[in-house]
Design a protein around this motif. Structure first.
Motif, PDB file in Angstrom:
ATOM      1  N   MET A   1      32.603  32.118  24.372  1.00 29.87           N
ATOM      2  CA  MET A   1      33.844  32.346  25.089  1.00 29.87           C
ATOM      3  C   MET A   1      33.704  33.542  26.019  1.00 29.87           C
ATOM      4  O   MET A   1      33.187  34.563  25.636  1.00 29.87           O
ATOM      5  CB  MET A   1      34.955  32.631  24.093  1.00 29.87           C
ATOM      6  N   SER A   2      34.166  33.365  27.218  1.00 28.14           N
ATOM      7  CA  SER A   2      34.043  34.470  28.157  1.00 28.14           C
ATOM      8  C   SER A   2      35.082  34.299  29.242  1.00 28.14           C
ATOM      9  O   SER A   2      35.540  33.200  29.510  1.00 28.14           O
ATOM     10  CB  SER A   2      32.657  34.451  28.772  1.00 28.14           C
ATOM     11  N   GLN A   3      35.429  35.390  29.838  1.00 27.72           N
ATOM     12  CA  GLN A   3      36.356  35.302  30.956  1.00 27.72           C
ATOM     13  C   GLN A   3      36.040  36.363  32.006  1.00 27.72           C
ATOM     14  O   GLN A   3      35.305  37.308  31.754  1.00 27.72           O
ATOM     15  CB  GLN A   3      37.802  35.405  30.483  1.00 27.72           C
ATOM     16  N   LEU A  22      29.188  33.414  35.401  1.00 28.59           N
ATOM     17  CA  LEU A  22      30.215  32.626  34.713  1.00 28.59           C
ATOM     18  C   LEU A  22      30.870  31.638  35.676  1.00 28.59           C
ATOM     19  O   LEU A  22      31.108  30.473  35.337  1.00 28.59           O
ATOM     20  CB  LEU A  22      31.275  33.565  34.095  1.00 28.59           C
ATOM     21  N   SER A  43      43.794  20.692  33.579  1.00 28.59           N
ATOM     22  CA  SER A  43      43.816  22.099  33.156  1.00 28.59           C
ATOM     23  C   SER A  43      44.978  22.925  33.704  1.00 28.59           C
ATOM     24  O   SER A  43      45.580  23.708  32.996  1.00 28.59           O
ATOM     25  CB  SER A  43      42.523  22.794  33.560  1.00 28.59           C
ATOM     26  N   LEU A  44      45.266  22.795  35.001  1.00 30.39           N
ATOM     27  CA  LEU A  44      46.283  23.680  35.607  1.00 30.39           C
ATOM     28  C   LEU A  44      47.615  22.963  35.807  1.00 30.39           C
ATOM     29  O   LEU A  44      48.346  23.246  36.748  1.00 30.39           O
ATOM     30  CB  LEU A  44      45.789  24.228  36.963  1.00 30.39           C
ATOM     31  N   ASP A  46      50.395  23.236  34.485  1.00 30.27           N
ATOM     32  CA  ASP A  46      51.624  24.044  34.499  1.00 30.27           C
ATOM     33  C   ASP A  46      51.511  25.248  35.433  1.00 30.27           C
ATOM     34  O   ASP A  46      52.191  26.242  35.271  1.00 30.27           O
ATOM     35  CB  ASP A  46      51.974  24.493  33.070  1.00 30.27           C
ATOM     36  N   VAL A  47      50.624  25.141  36.422  1.00 34.48           N
ATOM     37  CA  VAL A  47      50.408  26.259  37.340  1.00 34.48           C
ATOM     38  C   VAL A  47      50.786  25.826  38.758  1.00 34.48           C
ATOM     39  O   VAL A  47      50.490  24.713  39.175  1.00 34.48           O
ATOM     40  CB  VAL A  47      48.919  26.681  37.310  1.00 34.48           C
ATOM     41  N   ASP A 104      52.436  30.923  40.604  1.00 32.85           N
ATOM     42  CA  ASP A 104      51.556  31.689  39.717  1.00 32.85           C
ATOM     43  C   ASP A 104      50.340  32.274  40.424  1.00 32.85           C
ATOM     44  O   ASP A 104      49.806  33.292  40.013  1.00 32.85           O
ATOM     45  CB  ASP A 104      51.064  30.791  38.582  1.00 32.85           C
ATOM     46  N   TYR A 301      40.348  28.073  37.972  1.00 28.68           N
ATOM     47  CA  TYR A 301      40.423  27.838  36.525  1.00 28.68           C
ATOM     48  C   TYR A 301      40.221  29.144  35.762  1.00 28.68           C
ATOM     49  O   TYR A 301      40.979  29.477  34.855  1.00 28.68           O
ATOM     50  CB  TYR A 301      39.355  26.812  36.133  1.00 28.68           C
ATOM     51  N   ALA A 304      43.114  31.625  36.287  1.00 26.56           N
ATOM     52  CA  ALA A 304      44.313  31.175  35.570  1.00 26.56           C
ATOM     53  C   ALA A 304      44.182  31.471  34.084  1.00 26.56           C
ATOM     54  O   ALA A 304      45.173  31.657  33.392  1.00 26.56           O
ATOM     55  CB  ALA A 304      44.532  29.682  35.795  1.00 26.56           C
ATOM     56  N   GLY A 305      42.945  31.533  33.604  1.00 31.85           N
ATOM     57  CA  GLY A 305      42.717  31.761  32.181  1.00 31.85           C
ATOM     58  C   GLY A 305      42.697  33.235  31.790  1.00 31.85           C
ATOM     59  O   GLY A 305      42.659  33.559  30.612  1.00 31.85           O
ATOM     60  N   THR A 307      44.103  36.495  30.744  1.00 28.69           N
ATOM     61  CA  THR A 307      45.411  36.795  30.138  1.00 28.69           C
ATOM     62  C   THR A 307      45.632  38.296  30.043  1.00 28.69           C
ATOM     63  O   THR A 307      44.717  39.062  30.184  1.00 28.69           O
ATOM     64  CB  THR A 307      45.500  36.188  28.729  1.00 28.69           C
TER      65      THR A 307
END
Lengths: 307, 180
Positions: A1-3, A22, A43-44, A46-47, A104, A301, A304-305, A307
């Motif tokens: 997992m990475s962001q 990444l 994926s998006l 709701d964006v 957003d 993507y 948007a991820g 947080t």
């Protein structure tokens, strides 16, 4: 997992190598998605993304819009011509009004360097710079490096020459940052009048002889002559530019090796590059366009991820 | 922390061959059936099942990998995004019988995402689910497996740790309980 370590993509200067890798890894997955029979993922869903273009664009705008739609985002488009900007509304007011409609993410192109950085300080939405004046064009640089990695296996250790109007080019500056971060050697080549005075301080090589530059490199990224940004004459005529700096088949044939040819578009055929080179097997111009959608999907993507 | 061994290599081998026999009962010679392993961990099990089935039916069986990351329903709702893995389905699934393979069935949400993701490759005739471990009474949505290696009673805070060895000698599947 990475962001990503950043909430906005303002420029390549704010990314480190880990972030870029990444983005590339995610883009490779999205490239598979856009080659499926059904090219869309939810994926998006709701964006909402606003494409705010204060300056003309065909490729980048289409590419972003397609990327957003393939991710199932809701998209609104805004272009300065025919809008209230003409009535004297400020940048911040315009964008705040768009955000009041619950947006957003904002993808913005603006003719003033630093405009997206200014916005990022004042609003909450994720900002993606789609080109700010002569400063940066990060998604173009990412897709260029991604295309080099795809064609040559890796970017590290490759020699890349950027040819043309370096002075007015945001693509050049972002490319220099991206390529250097990924470990490539960079050279710029063009008429002395179109090379920024202190460009060497960025750690790039400088050359004014196109033949020598092409002999040196593995990849040549040929930029468009941006006549719209040139307030004065930087060279006597297009014909003379094309004689001294145009890349043609004869010139490529005279090299002792094969090089990869790139161009961020739009092409001035017969000026900086001839048709036989642009359409040849060495050219990855259309591959760059395809990768552009995948890279922009990855950026949207990943941001948007955050947080 | 307590660890309880659910599978070791010999038991896993027996279970996989039982699952394969069950598959052959339903799918015959596999001419209309394909296997899709769910990324990231279901693919190793899927590879073993393919290998075993091929030795039993003496023919090549299609195996694809499916990544569900972009179809998940918890994107932007969890702390960090999940890194996607490769999707590779080099055949058509239109009108085929698809056997989805994963290591653990827990909430069922990944299977929902997989069914959604699979739709982008065509409309299969039938979809079945094979899992090695079925964690009972944990479902968030009504999803059940057709083929199960072992059913296990677990509570939410427990974890199943799957360690599959390439040489198939040191396989271990653990149920891990964190002490309060």
């Amino acid at each position: 997992m990475s962001q990503l370590k950043t909430k906005h993509l303002l420029g390549i200067k704010n990314l480190d190598r880990e972030d870029i890798e990444l983005i590339f890894q995610t883009a490779a997955n999205f490239k598979e998605v856009i080659n499926r029979p059904i090219k869309k993922v939810p994926s998006l869903r709701d964006v909402t993304v606003a494409n705010v273009f204060f300056e003309n664009s065909t490729r980048t705008k289409l590419s972003f819009e397609l990327a957003e739609k393939r991710l199932s985002a809701d998209v609104i488009n805004f272009s300065a011509s025919g809008s209230s900007v003409k009535k004297g509304e400020t940048l911040l007011d315009t964008v705040n009004n768009i955000l009041a409609m619950k947006v957003d993410m904002v993808v913005m192109r603006h003719s003033s360097p630093g405009a997206p950085h200014f916005l990022a300080k004042h609003i909450d939405a994720n900002i993606i710079n789609a080109g700010d004046g002569t400063h940066e064009h990060p998604t173009q640089a990412l897709l260029d490096s991604f295309s080099i990695q795809e064609t040559c296996g890796q970017v590290e250790g490759k020699k890349v020459v950027i040819v043309g109007d370096i002075l007015h080019s945001r693509v050049a500056l972002s490319n220099i940052f991206a390529l250097q971060t990924l470990g490539a050697e960079v050279m710029v080549c063009g008429p002395a009048t179109l090379l920024p005075k202190h460009i060497r301080e960025l750690g790039v090589k400088v050359e004014t002889d196109i033949k020598k530059a092409l002999e040196w490199c593995d990849v040549a990224n040929i930029l468009r002559i941006q006549l719209e940004r040139q307030q004065m004459k930087y060279f006597p005529s297009l014909r003379e530019y094309s004689n001294y700096f145009g890349v043609n088949k004869q010139l490529l044939d005279s090299l002792k090796k094969e090089i990869t040819i790139m161009h961020p578009g739009p092409i001035n055929r017969g000026v900086e590059i001839t048709s036989d080179v642009a359409d040849s097997d060495h050219s990855i111009i259309l591959q760059q366009v395809e990768n552009g959608v995948a890279i922009r999907m990855a950026v949207l993507y990943l941001l948007a991820g955050v947080t | 922390m307590q660890k309880r061994l659910l599978f070791d290599s010999p038991l896993l081998k027996v279970t996989i061959s039982r699952l394969c026999q069950q598959l052959i009962e339903v799918h015959g010679d596999f001419s209309q059936s394909v296997i899709i392993g769910m990324q990231p961990r279901g693919i190793y099990l899927a590879e073993r099942i393919k290998e075993e089935l091929e030795s039993l039916v003496a023919k090549d069986i299609h195996l694809g990998y499916l990544d569900t990351t972009f179809h998940r329903d918890d994107f932007r709702r969890r702390d960090e995004p999940i890194t996607p893995s490769q999707t590779k389905i080099p055949f058509l699934i239109e009108n085929k019988n698809v056997i989805l393979v994963d290591d653990v069935l827990f909430t069922g949400r990944t299977v929902r995402a997989a069914l959604d993701a699979m739709n982008t490759f065509g409309r299969p005739a039938k979809v079945e689910l094979l899992v090695l471990i079925d964690r009972l009474y944990s479902r968030h949505i009504p999803v059940e497996a057709n083929y199960v290696g072992r059913k296990v009673n677990t509570i939410q805070s427990q974890k199943v740790l799957v360690e599959l060895d390439e040489k198939q000698k040191e396989d271990h599947i653990w149920l891990i309980t964190k002490e309060e």
